[in-house]
Enzyme design. Structure first.
Site, PDB file in Angstrom:
ATOM      1  N   SER A 158       0.851  -1.191   0.000  1.00  0.00           N
ATOM      2  CA  SER A 158       0.000   0.000   0.000  1.00  0.00           C
ATOM      3  C   SER A 158       0.883   1.237   0.000  1.00  0.00           C
ATOM      4  CB  SER A 158      -0.899   0.003   1.241  1.00  0.00           C
ATOM      5  OG  SER A 158      -1.517   1.263   1.428  1.00  0.00           O
ATOM      6  N   TYR A 170      -2.290  -0.974  10.134  1.00  0.00           N
ATOM      7  CA  TYR A 170      -2.362  -1.248   8.692  1.00  0.00           C
ATOM      8  C   TYR A 170      -1.063  -0.815   8.017  1.00  0.00           C
ATOM      9  CZ  TYR A 170      -4.135  -1.570   3.927  1.00  0.00           C
ATOM     10  OH  TYR A 170      -4.309  -1.917   2.618  1.00  0.00           O
TER      11      TYR A 170
END
Length: 252
Positions: A158, A170
């Site tokens: 990401s 995350y």
């Protein structure tokens, strides 16, 4: 092959002919589209996910197109033990004889909050699903992958892997993934054909993106279908020399 060449790759109906590819998180979003795309390119797709009804819907869609018969592999990565993952590897060996590729797509978002306020239970869940379980599954499948003529492992990273405040577990899990890919690459590149790479899909029209950015107009984002060229290319034999890379599907 440059990143732009990879992004401009045009998949064909035989790009992945006769390959066996496992996709995690295959019931939704990018995982679902990747599964359908791989099947359309000639692969036999092993659909892994925690919601069997969603996997069945993808299975039915592939079957309705007259493509290679997929397989459904129900598994909740948050709860699955390493022993269960090894049993899965044994099953794949028995039923298919080999495994040519894995797309690690499953993941959870967790909370978007300062680390000082982050719930430790949520933190542990995100790090496990997005990181530890990915390692465990890769290790369980390693003997199958390393024996493939041109085995490919694709991790999902990401843009927040580059230290992003307030993205908590995350962001940390995606840093872990990129580090994992690098270490696997360095440990295998000189004596195996196996390759490890990461894909950063970028801002894509998915449910996870909608949860992270509720005020964003999804129609301004690329669809999962738009970014599939890179996902297919990294599974092809043409990518045999691409190792330890992070491919950004939407470079700035």
């Amino acid at each position: 092959m440059t990143t732009q060449d990879i992004l401009n790759y045009t998949p064909t109906t035989d790009s992945l002919a006769d390959k066996i590819i496992l996709v995690t998180g295959a019931g939704d979003g990018i995982g679902k589209v990747a599964s359908l795309t791989y099947a359309k390119c000639g692969a036999t797709v092993l659909l892994l996910g925690k919601t069997e009804s969603k996997l069945e819907a993808v299975y039915d869609e592939i079957e309705s197109l007259g493509l290679a018969m997929p397989a459904i592999l129900p598994m909740d990565l948050e709860k699955a033990s390493f022993a269960q993952m090894n049993e899965l590897a044994t099953l794949i060996q028995k039923e298919f004889g080999r495994l040519d590729g894995v797309l690690h797509n499953a993941g959870v978002l967790g909370a978007l909050t300062p680390l000082e306020m982050y719930d430790p239970i949520t933190f542990e869940q995100v790090m496990h699903v997005n990181g530890t379980a990915v390692f465990m599954l890769t290790q369980a499948l390693f003997p199958l992958l390393v024996s493939a003529p041109s085995g490919s492992v694709v991790f999902t990273s990401s843009g927040v892997a580059k230290v992003r405040p307030f993205w908590g577990a995350y962001a940390l899990s995606k840093q872990m993934i990129e580090g994992m890919s690098t270490i696997f690459t360095e440990e295998t590149k000189n004596h195996t054909a196996l390759r490890f790479n990461c894909i950063n899909p970028g801002a894509t029209r998915t449910n996870m993106r909608a949860h992270a950015f509720p005020g964003e107009n999804p129609l301004t984002l690329k669809t999962p279908e738009d970014i599939m060229p890179a996902y297919v290319y990294l599974m092809t034999d043409m990518a045999s020399g691409v190792k330890g890379q992070v491919i950004h599907c939407q470079p700035k």
